[in-house]
Design a protein around this motif. Structure first.
Motif, PDB file in Angstrom:
ATOM      1  N   PHE A  42      -3.789   0.446   0.771  1.00 48.59           N
ATOM      2  CA  PHE A  42      -3.788   1.884   0.540  1.00 48.59           C
ATOM      3  C   PHE A  42      -4.769   2.654   1.397  1.00 48.59           C
ATOM      4  N   ARG A 123      -1.152   7.742   1.949  1.00 47.93           N
ATOM      5  CA  ARG A 123      -0.027   7.489   1.072  1.00 47.93           C
ATOM      6  C   ARG A 123       0.783   8.782   0.948  1.00 47.93           C
ATOM      7  N   ASN A 152       2.478   3.132   0.521  1.00 46.57           N
ATOM      8  CA  ASN A 152       2.844   2.988  -0.888  1.00 46.57           C
ATOM      9  C   ASN A 152       3.555   1.661  -1.131  1.00 46.57           C
TER      10      ASN A 152
END
Length: 297
Positions: A42, A123, A152
């Motif tokens: 992430f 993201r 994601n």
């Protein structure tokens, strides 16, 4: 619309499978006392929440990058607006380490007034926040190219709830782009295959199948070049990606460009002899005077 059934399914999934409570992401070993939370999937995102709920990046480098992108947006002269994460960012950046990518960008897009608004490790929810907070305001591009969602997806295979969450998030980005730039044609690019874990390929394929349903052939176009990047099992073809098996090499970017340019020509005509887009921006941490630690976006 074809998407209505999909949306109903997505909403049903979200009702049956409630979103996980966000949990802190572990810090890196280096400078753990002061570093923002980081996760290998992430980036510097802190918490992972619903993809369709805007969330800011709170690290200093991302804040500086946001300021740069706001200034770029204010300069205007942009007919093609690229949005996304590091895959998009590294194509049209001024960073010296990606000089070959920028040369490829200019060779393909000079004269079409294209500008790159991607930011590394974002993201979908981070992209939503940037768009909600000025980066598309007043730009009025004729075309928006969107490629997002790989951060994601991450490196772990996803269940139906994860596919639905990412689909909802990308629909939210498309909707916001239409609201901010109602005259633009949106080219929604299929998420590229990543080979740092081939087990995620089915997840990527499911999301891309959903994204194809957004397209109306007019204001929203769906572009999938994955069959030129990888074989039918999702294994990358030679030379398409860097050694990380995630970010395109120049050869991979050229595949994307070859898919985009016929659409650009259809909408804008051939490229002009001059270009009015703002100069490319880069990673603030690549500038020694930025005061932020080096990043790898």
């Amino acid at each position: 619309m074809r998407y209505s059934g999909l949306l109903a399914t997505v909403v049903l999934m979200s009702c049956v499978s409630t979103a996980e409570t966000p949990s802190p992401i572990s810090e890196t070993a280096t400078n753990a006392a002061t570093a923002p939370p980081r996760n290998r999937d992430f980036g510097w995102s802190g918490f992972s929440g619903p993809a369709d709920k805007a969330a800011p990046r709170t690290d200093a480098n991302s804040k500086l990058a946001h300021s740069q992108l706001l200034e770029k947006a204010r300069k205007g002269g942009i007919d093609i607006y690229f949005e996304g994460d590091s895959i998009t960012r590294r194509w049209g950046t001024s960073d010296a380490q990606y000089k070959a990518n920028l040369e490829n960008w200019n060779a393909n897009f000079f004269g079409w007034n294209a500008a790159d608004f991607g930011w590394g490790a974002d993201r979908i929810e981070n992209i939503l926040w940037r768009l909600e907070n000025g980066e598309l305001d007043g730009v009025n591009p004729k075309i928006i190219v969107l490629l997002a969602g790989i951060n994601n997806v991450g490196t772990r295979p996803g269940d139906d709830a994860k596919v639905a969450d990412i689909t909802r998030g990308l629909k939210a980005v498309v909707d916001l782009c239409q609201k901010k730039a109602p005259g633009a044609v949106i080219i929604l690019t299929a998420i590229f295959p990543r080979n740092d874990n081939l087990a995620v390929i089915p997840t990527i394929n499911q999301i891309n199948s959903n994204l194809a349903l957004f397209a109306d052939g007019k204001k929203i176009r769906f572009l999938n070049v994955n069959d030129k990047l990888a074989d039918r099992d999702g294994k990358l073809l030679e030379g398409m990606m860097n050694r990380d098996r995630l970010h395109p090499a120049v050869k991979g970017y050229q595949v994307w460009a070859d898919g985009l340019k016929p659409i650009f020509t259809e909408i804008l005509g051939p490229p002009a002899k001059t270009d009015h887009a703002p100069p490319p921006t880069g990673d603030p941490s690549a500038n020694p005077g930025s005061g932020t630690p080096p990043a790898n976006h």
